[in-house]
Write a protein that holds these residues in place. Structure first.
Motif, short mmCIF file in Angstrom:
data_model
loop_
_atom_site.label_atom_id
_atom_site.label_comp_id
_atom_site.label_asym_id
_atom_site.label_seq_id
_atom_site.Cartn_x
_atom_site.Cartn_y
_atom_site.Cartn_z
N LEU A 136 0.74 -1.51 0.01
CA LEU A 136 -0.18 0.27 0.17
C LEU A 136 1.16 1.22 -0.34
N VAL A 137 1.69 1.92 0.92
CA VAL A 137 3.32 2.78 1.18
C VAL A 137 3.69 2.86 -0.11
N ASN A 138 3.83 1.98 -0.62
CA ASN A 138 5.32 1.34 -2.07
C ASN A 138 4.06 2.38 -2.86
N GLY A 139 2.89 1.47 -3.71
CA GLY A 139 1.80 1.95 -4.64
C GLY A 139 1.80 3.24 -4.27
N ILE A 140 1.70 3.85 -3.38
CA ILE A 140 1.15 5.23 -3.08
C ILE A 140 2.72 6.26 -3.00
N VAL A 141 3.18 5.76 -2.91
CA VAL A 141 5.26 6.56 -3.07
C VAL A 141 4.97 6.29 -4.52
N GLU A 142 5.33 5.68 -5.21
CA GLU A 142 5.64 5.52 -6.56
C GLU A 142 4.23 6.06 -7.40
N LEU A 143 2.99 6.67 -6.77
CA LEU A 143 2.43 6.57 -8.11
C LEU A 143 2.39 8.47 -7.80
N GLY A 144 3.08 9.22 -6.18
CA GLY A 144 3.65 10.42 -6.42
C GLY A 144 4.30 10.53 -6.57
N VAL A 145 5.42 10.01 -6.71
CA VAL A 145 6.28 9.52 -7.62
C VAL A 145 6.39 10.05 -8.47
N SER A 146 5.54 9.13 -9.86
CA SER A 146 5.41 9.79 -11.16
C SER A 146 4.39 10.95 -11.44
N LEU A 147 4.04 11.28 -10.46
CA LEU A 147 2.99 12.39 -10.46
C LEU A 147 4.15 13.85 -10.62
N ARG A 148 4.96 13.69 -9.94
CA ARG A 148 6.29 15.30 -9.92
C ARG A 148 7.57 15.14 -10.72
N MET A 149 7.07 13.73 -11.69
CA MET A 149 8.40 13.23 -12.47
C MET A 149 7.71 13.77 -14.08
N GLU A 150 8.89 14.01 -14.96
CA GLU A 150 8.58 14.77 -16.55
C GLU A 150 8.36 13.91 -17.23
N ARG A 151 7.06 13.90 -18.47
CA ARG A 151 6.36 12.99 -19.52
C ARG A 151 8.39 12.69 -20.58
N GLY A 152 7.72 11.24 -21.10
CA GLY A 152 9.08 10.83 -21.07
C GLY A 152 9.92 10.57 -20.66
N SER A 153 9.87 10.07 -18.86
CA SER A 153 11.15 9.59 -18.34
C SER A 153 10.68 8.62 -17.57
N GLY A 154 10.38 8.15 -18.50
CA GLY A 154 9.61 6.25 -17.71
C GLY A 154 8.94 6.77 -16.65
N ARG A 155 8.05 7.85 -16.60
CA ARG A 155 7.20 8.19 -15.70
C ARG A 155 5.83 7.11 -15.47
N GLY A 156 5.06 6.57 -16.91
CA GLY A 156 4.46 5.58 -17.25
C GLY A 156 4.74 4.23 -16.30
N TRP A 157 5.57 3.96 -16.62
CA TRP A 157 6.16 2.62 -15.82
C TRP A 157 6.55 2.57 -14.24
N ILE A 158 6.40 4.37 -14.09
CA ILE A 158 6.55 4.03 -11.72
C ILE A 158 4.94 4.22 -12.13
N ALA A 159 4.27 4.88 -12.82
CA ALA A 159 2.76 4.69 -12.23
C ALA A 159 2.02 3.23 -12.48
N ALA A 160 2.59 2.35 -13.55
CA ALA A 160 2.15 1.82 -13.28
C ALA A 160 2.15 0.27 -12.31
N SER A 161 3.36 0.56 -11.97
CA SER A 161 4.40 -0.41 -10.73
C SER A 161 3.43 0.05 -9.51
#
Length: 197
Positions: A110-135
């Motif tokens: 649960l914590v890992n999922g929330i953190v990864e989604l939060g990180v993906s929202l702060r990343m720029e497009r095209g920087s692997g953001r989709g993979w982090i969000a999917a994880s």
């Protein structure tokens, strides 16, 4: 000032890849066995955790006795009692340990999922953001799935996850070994020997 010169016995992946491959294969086989027998592995892990908690409680208790007058003695005594009681309960009934470990896995996902989604929202497009969000979504989905299936899932999830981890570790070791081995075509005969003899 002396310099250390490399010796011919220095380990090289090109020459020692077989040992790494065998070790990785053995770990992968252990992982498969753990996934096939998840309850047995989970119970064994519960006993280990219970034993560690008992040892930790005894260490805290010994520190309280040896450090008389120390300001933190009350906290140490509390930790000692909690550790001892928790350890004894788990050793007497390892299923309680499995339930606790399963809840810890759910909390981690649960914590890992929330953190990864939060990180993906702060990343720029095209920087692997989709993979982090999917994880992150996958971690949250697994957490929800395990929570919905709790407590039935506790009988196998701990052992299965340990087995899966061992299996993937073993496979990665085998992959590294085969990647690092010296290709046959790169082996050249020593100078002075004609090629093809």
């Amino acid at each position: 000032m002396s310099t250390v010169t490399p010796t011919p016995e220095t380990y090289s992946l090109e020459t020692g890849w077989k040992t790494l491959a065998v070790a990785g294969g053995s770990i992968a086989v252990l992982g498969v066995l753990a996934m096939v027998l998840p309850l047995a592995v989970g119970v064994a892990v519960s006993y280990i955790v219970g034993g560690l908690l008992i040892v930790g409680g005894l260490v805290h208790g010994a520190h309280v006795v040896s450090a008389k007058g120390w300001m933190g003695s009350l906290w140490q005594l509390t930790l000692a009692i909690v550790s001892l009681v928790a350890g004894i309960v788990i050793v007497v009934n390892p299923i309680i340990g499995l339930l606790s470990l399963t809840l810890m896995i759910v909390a981690y996902l649960l914590v890992n999922g929330i953190v990864e989604l939060g990180v993906s929202l702060r990343m720029e497009r095209g920087s692997g953001r989709g993979w982090i969000a999917a994880s992150g979504v996958l971690s949250l989905g697994l957490a929800v799935l395990l929570w919905v299936q709790f407590p039935e899932v506790a009988a196998w999830i701990v052992g299965f996850m340990i087995g899966a981890s061992l299996f993937l570790t073993g496979l990665s070791m085998v992959a590294v070994a085969y990647t690092g081995r010296q290709p046959v075509e790169d082996i050249t005969p020593p100078a002075g020997e004609p090629r093809g003899t």
